[in-house]
Motif scaffolding. Structure first.
Motif: not given
Length: 318
Positions: A66-94
């Protein structure tokens, strides 16, 4: 051990351990070559972000085409929150760890003593780098397991799910704000003074940055409650807390401070001893909860709840 436990081991823990072990091996080679143990700290946040994105998006794309767009669209809102949260936290700390390392131009002082131990580099891979890979495999459960095993053992009504998700967003926002403020205030303090930083959020506990990190990882487990929850994900924030308290984190930091301050800065050493009598290293007292800076952190958490609701209304309910 149940069939579900075996499935989690195969689907999540072992792949995570394989990824982190490979990254730790590469990091070890680079660290030994440059004689800088601190390179393993670069892997701590970046590895968790890589693992989360691979579990949520990369693996489905690879396995199903599947494409990136389809993989992203298939995530629930809570899963997107999880992914966004760990990305923001990890990027800043790195960014924080890497920039501080580059400016310093040498290894973190916390690791100077261990490198003097006889045969340190001969055993460092098995005593330092790979054990941290094992910790990371468990710590990452809240941001990997939901994407690899979507079944849940907990069912709640819509109102309860909304409340839990808001709690997760609030904990993340408060913890993230606490980490950011702690790092910024410490950096400004070091430019202006040469004593211990004991003002701002550093007046709440001795290590507000580690407390903030704990709240962030706890928020990932709470967010799981609002979607695909399995009790094993609770091992994630527990492992993170144990690592920060008893392996690295404040334990390692204060042991290093004891050695360095006694030799190089007796005034700081006396301040540190006095500060230990006044403040806990990790958890605020009931009195400290009324600290204006603690209230500011709580306010940031409430703002996070509002932002999450606005984003959900904008992007989910449009």
């Amino acid at each position: 051990m149940t069939t579900g436990d075996v499935g989690i081991l195969k689907s999540t823990l072992l792949p995570s351990l394989g990824l982190y072990s490979s990254l730790s091996l590469a990091t070890f080679v680079a660290a030994e070559t440059t004689n800088r143990v601190e390179l393993k700290d670069w892997l701590w946040p970046s590895g968790q972000v890589i693992n989360a994105w691979w579990s949520a998006v990369g693996r489905p794309m690879t396995e199903t085409g599947m494409s990136f767009s389809d993989a992203w669209t298939g995530l629930t809102w809570t899963e997107k929150l999880l992914l966004g949260g760990v990305s923001i936290w990890g990027a800043r700390l790195f960014a924080r760890i890497a920039s501080r390392s580059l400016v310093r131009g040498k290894d973190d002082p916390r690791y100077d003593a261990v490198k003097k131990e006889r045969g340190f580099w001969k055993s460092a891979l098995f005593k330092v780098f790979l054990p941290e890979a094992l910790f990371l495999s468990v710590i990452s459960l809240p941001v990997t397991l939901p994407f690899r095993m979507g079944d849940t053992t907990l069912w709640m009504g819509m109102n309860s799910l909304t409340t839990v998700r808001a709690l997760g967003a609030g904990l993340f926002s408060a913890g993230f704000a606490l980490e950011v403020m702690a790092d910024m205030q410490l950096e400004l303090h070091r430019k202006e003074r040469d004593d211990l930083c004991r003002h701002g959020v550093w007046s709440i506990v001795r290590h507000p940055n580690y407390l903030g990190d704990t709240l962030v990882h706890l928020s990932f487990a709470v967010l799981n409650l609002a979607d695909s929850f399995n009790p094993i994900i609770l091992l994630g924030p527990i492992a993170n807390y144990c690592f920060l308290r008893f392996v690295g984190g404040d334990k390692q930091t204060e042991e290093s401070q004891d050695v360095r301050y006694q030799v190089n800065d007796p005034r700081k050493y006396q301040q540190l001893r006095a500060w230990r009598q006044e403040k806990n290293s990790f958890w605020p007292s009931l009195h400290d909860l009324a600290n204006p800076w603690a209230l500011a952190v709580v306010g940031c958490g409430l703002m996070g709840v509002v932002v999450e609701e606005v984003l959900k209304t904008t992007f989910v309910m449009q």
